[in-house]
Motif scaffolding. Sequence first.
Motif, short mmCIF file in Angstrom:
data_model
loop_
_atom_site.label_atom_id
_atom_site.label_comp_id
_atom_site.label_asym_id
_atom_site.label_seq_id
_atom_site.Cartn_x
_atom_site.Cartn_y
_atom_site.Cartn_z
N ARG A 161 0.77 -1.32 -0.06
CA ARG A 161 -0.03 0.26 -0.01
C ARG A 161 0.78 1.29 0.17
NH1 ARG A 161 -2.68 0.05 6.03
NH2 ARG A 161 -0.72 -0.58 7.16
N GLY A 162 2.18 0.98 0.61
CA GLY A 162 3.06 2.48 0.36
C GLY A 162 3.23 2.67 -0.98
N ASP A 163 3.59 1.79 -1.86
CA ASP A 163 3.84 1.78 -3.41
C ASP A 163 2.63 2.69 -3.85
OD1 ASP A 163 6.40 0.52 -3.02
OD2 ASP A 163 5.28 -1.22 -3.13
N LEU A 164 1.48 2.30 -3.55
CA LEU A 164 0.20 2.93 -3.99
C LEU A 164 0.08 4.31 -3.45
CD1 LEU A 164 -2.60 2.91 -5.62
CD2 LEU A 164 -3.65 2.11 -3.44
N LEU A 165 0.68 4.67 -2.37
CA LEU A 165 0.46 5.94 -1.89
C LEU A 165 1.62 6.95 -2.75
CD1 LEU A 165 0.35 5.54 2.10
CD2 LEU A 165 -1.62 6.35 0.31
N VAL A 166 2.84 6.18 -3.14
CA VAL A 166 3.64 7.17 -3.82
C VAL A 166 3.16 7.28 -5.21
CG1 VAL A 166 6.03 6.69 -4.78
CG2 VAL A 166 5.54 5.79 -2.37
N LEU A 167 2.48 6.28 -5.81
CA LEU A 167 1.79 6.36 -7.36
C LEU A 167 1.02 7.68 -7.04
CD1 LEU A 167 1.53 5.29 -10.00
CD2 LEU A 167 -0.31 3.69 -9.25
N LEU A 168 0.02 7.53 -5.93
CA LEU A 168 -0.88 8.84 -5.97
C LEU A 168 -0.18 9.97 -5.92
CD1 LEU A 168 -3.52 7.21 -3.66
CD2 LEU A 168 -3.98 7.55 -6.01
N ALA A 169 0.96 10.27 -5.00
CA ALA A 169 1.78 11.21 -4.86
C ALA A 169 2.33 11.60 -6.16
CB ALA A 169 2.70 11.05 -3.93
N ALA A 170 2.83 10.70 -7.03
CA ALA A 170 3.15 10.82 -8.52
C ALA A 170 2.31 11.64 -9.21
CB ALA A 170 3.85 9.67 -9.04
N ILE A 171 1.10 11.09 -9.07
CA ILE A 171 -0.11 11.73 -9.82
C ILE A 171 -0.23 13.18 -9.43
CG2 ILE A 171 -2.74 11.49 -10.39
CD1 ILE A 171 -2.24 8.62 -10.06
N ALA A 172 -0.46 13.54 -8.30
CA ALA A 172 -0.64 14.72 -7.68
C ALA A 172 0.55 15.77 -8.12
CB ALA A 172 -0.66 14.75 -6.18
N TRP A 173 1.82 15.27 -8.12
CA TRP A 173 2.99 16.24 -8.46
C TRP A 173 2.89 16.39 -10.15
CZ3 TRP A 173 5.89 19.35 -6.08
CH2 TRP A 173 7.07 20.06 -6.40
N GLY A 174 2.25 15.16 -10.80
CA GLY A 174 2.18 15.68 -12.26
C GLY A 174 1.20 16.58 -12.52
N LEU A 175 -0.05 16.72 -11.74
CA LEU A 175 -0.95 17.62 -12.00
C LEU A 175 -0.45 18.96 -11.46
CD1 LEU A 175 -4.18 15.41 -10.77
CD2 LEU A 175 -3.57 16.54 -13.17
N TYR A 176 0.13 19.01 -10.50
CA TYR A 176 0.74 20.30 -10.10
C TYR A 176 1.60 20.94 -10.89
CZ TYR A 176 3.90 23.48 -7.65
OH TYR A 176 4.69 24.49 -7.01
N SER A 177 2.49 20.02 -11.69
CA SER A 177 3.55 20.72 -12.53
C SER A 177 2.83 21.22 -13.92
CB SER A 177 4.39 19.49 -12.91
OG SER A 177 5.09 18.99 -11.69
N VAL A 178 1.73 20.59 -14.27
CA VAL A 178 0.88 20.95 -15.26
C VAL A 178 0.29 22.35 -15.04
CG1 VAL A 178 -0.90 20.29 -16.97
CG2 VAL A 178 1.05 18.65 -16.28
N ALA A 179 -0.25 22.20 -13.60
CA ALA A 179 -1.12 23.47 -13.44
C ALA A 179 -0.12 24.62 -13.39
CB ALA A 179 -1.73 23.34 -11.94
#
Length: 302
Positions: A161-179
Amino acid sequence: MDEIYAAAGSAMPYLLLTLSALIWSGNFVISRAMNNVIPPAGFVFWRWVVALVVLLPVVLPRLREQWPIVRANLPLVGISGLLGVTLFNFLIYTAMHWTTAINAALVNSAIPIFIIMFARIFYGQRVMLRQHAGIALSLVGVAAIILRGDPSRILTLTFNRGDLLVLLAAIAWGLYSVAIKRYPQGLNPFVFLFSMTVCGLVLLIPFYGYEIARGHVMTFNLPTVLSVLYVGVLASVVAFTAWNHGLRQVGPHVGGQFVHLMPAFSTIMAVAFLGERLQSFHVAGIVLIFAGIICATYKVKG
């Protein structure tokens, strides 16, 4: 002389993105080291409180003049605070309780892919063939470091589940960088960072309150204070300002590739500060990562 100044100016965004990756590599190491001492929401909270204190003397004289721009762009400021301050940091710090460094680095390397995907979805931004090649080279370099030069090690990797949280964090950072591509003209970068930090901290309060209610609080001692100061001043104020500026100059699809420098820098730090031995797969991985970034960012004159 003018050509030298022009070259230095064109290189500056890439230097700022590299500096961000270097600082965040240190943040990654600290978060792993302190995960049993500093609870995740508390780590995020005190990190950004320190950042606000550092920013306040710079922002306060400008805030009244800049407030109309901030108010007109509150949705962007709020979304940036949610993605870049609240979600990304909280998810990463929480993930460190369950996942390994190898898995976290592997999943975190998906960030450039998400940035390119979101840039395509929201802006219709196309990626050239050489940029695809650069991404592939960097990913191979990351894999070389993570798998220690042995492809068969991928068969022994397990995910939790820690890896899933990292994946969700990566998605959040991808959206932030595009914003950040919608960064408002004329807004001081420190005022923007201050404003999104305030929004992020407000959104963090429920998580922090729940953590305190469960009895998870940070013990204030020299190691925890130094850790919070590092992530508050360097990983928050310096790295975020550098990342935002570099990303606005070169675009998210190019700037995002610099995330791949983090495993390379983490390796160098481990050799320099932890006495680990530099091995051939480290060198090969670092060379491939830098080659991929050069391939993705190099502009052909014509």
